[in-house]
Scaffold this active site. Structure first.
Site, PDB file in Angstrom:
ATOM      1  N   SER A 128     -10.676 -33.241 -71.727  1.00 42.14           N
ATOM      2  CA  SER A 128     -12.085 -33.475 -72.009  1.00 42.14           C
ATOM      3  C   SER A 128     -12.311 -34.265 -73.283  1.00 42.14           C
ATOM      4  O   SER A 128     -11.367 -34.682 -73.950  1.00 42.14           O
ATOM      5  CB  SER A 128     -12.874 -32.160 -72.097  1.00 42.14           C
ATOM      6  OG  SER A 128     -12.468 -31.425 -73.232  1.00 42.14           O
ATOM      7  N   THR A 168     -13.486 -38.511 -68.106  1.00 42.54           N
ATOM      8  CA  THR A 168     -13.312 -37.118 -68.468  1.00 42.54           C
ATOM      9  C   THR A 168     -14.676 -36.451 -68.423  1.00 42.54           C
ATOM     10  O   THR A 168     -15.611 -37.003 -67.849  1.00 42.54           O
ATOM     11  CB  THR A 168     -12.631 -36.990 -69.856  1.00 42.54           C
ATOM     12  OG1 THR A 168     -12.263 -35.626 -70.068  1.00 42.54           O
ATOM     13  CG2 THR A 168     -13.497 -37.511 -70.978  1.00 42.54           C
ATOM     14  N   TYR A 169     -14.789 -35.274 -69.020  1.00 36.14           N
ATOM     15  CA  TYR A 169     -16.068 -34.569 -69.048  1.00 36.14           C
ATOM     16  C   TYR A 169     -16.354 -34.107 -70.468  1.00 36.14           C
ATOM     17  O   TYR A 169     -15.453 -33.954 -71.291  1.00 36.14           O
ATOM     18  CB  TYR A 169     -16.066 -33.382 -68.079  1.00 36.14           C
ATOM     19  CG  TYR A 169     -14.997 -32.357 -68.392  1.00 36.14           C
ATOM     20  CD1 TYR A 169     -15.281 -31.259 -69.191  1.00 36.14           C
ATOM     21  CD2 TYR A 169     -13.700 -32.515 -67.916  1.00 36.14           C
ATOM     22  CE1 TYR A 169     -14.302 -30.335 -69.511  1.00 36.14           C
ATOM     23  CE2 TYR A 169     -12.714 -31.600 -68.225  1.00 36.14           C
ATOM     24  CZ  TYR A 169     -13.019 -30.510 -69.021  1.00 36.14           C
ATOM     25  OH  TYR A 169     -12.042 -29.597 -69.342  1.00 36.14           O
ATOM     26  N   GLY A 207      -6.401 -33.553 -74.639  1.00 34.62           N
ATOM     27  CA  GLY A 207      -5.474 -33.619 -73.528  1.00 34.62           C
ATOM     28  C   GLY A 207      -4.722 -34.933 -73.468  1.00 34.62           C
ATOM     29  O   GLY A 207      -4.595 -35.643 -74.471  1.00 34.62           O
ATOM     30  N   ALA A 234      -5.434 -37.803 -72.591  1.00 37.19           N
ATOM     31  CA  ALA A 234      -6.164 -38.983 -73.061  1.00 37.19           C
ATOM     32  C   ALA A 234      -5.865 -39.282 -74.527  1.00 37.19           C
ATOM     33  O   ALA A 234      -5.960 -40.431 -74.971  1.00 37.19           O
ATOM     34  CB  ALA A 234      -7.663 -38.785 -72.863  1.00 37.19           C
TER      35      ALA A 234
END
Length: 117
Positions: A25, A57-58, A73, A75
């Site tokens: 996220s 992502t969120y 994460g 990313a």
């Protein structure tokens, strides 16, 4: 027929941290989330002005008034601390109603990510 349209953008914010060990996220200061007309849990595209990376992502909510933008994460292997990013969200609309959509764009202070008045 439904189409996907540009809804909101946080333009050129600075990544304040990158945490590869988090599950995933992007953490965003609630002040930025609200100003950009975004919501926690919303899917966003994150574009790095430094590496050219584009990912989805969120949103999760960070600490209010912190200016934080944290990439979490896997990313975090692509978008690093101090990168300049653009965060974009989209909305689905009926093609008949698309002209009623007015995107929200915010331009936070580049160093602090605070909302410009």
């Amino acid at each position: 027929m439904m189409i996907e349209l540009f809804k909101s953008k946080i333009h050129r914010a600075t990544v304040t941290d990158a945490n590869v060990d988090y599950m995933g996220s992007i953490t965003i200061d609630p002040n930025l989330i609200e100003a950009a007309n975004m919501v926690v849990g919303e899917k966003v595209q994150v574009l790095s002005m430094n590496s050219g990376t584009r990912l989805e992502t969120y949103i999760i909510s960070g600490q209010r008034d912190s200016g934080e933008i944290i990439i979490n994460g896997p990313a975090a292997l692509k978008i690093k601390k101090d990168h300049q990013v653009i965060i974009i969200s989209y909305i689905y609309s009926n093609i008949k109603d698309f002209k009623k959509i007015t995107p929200t764009i915010i331009f936070p202070e580049e160093k602090t990510n605070k909302i410009k008045c």
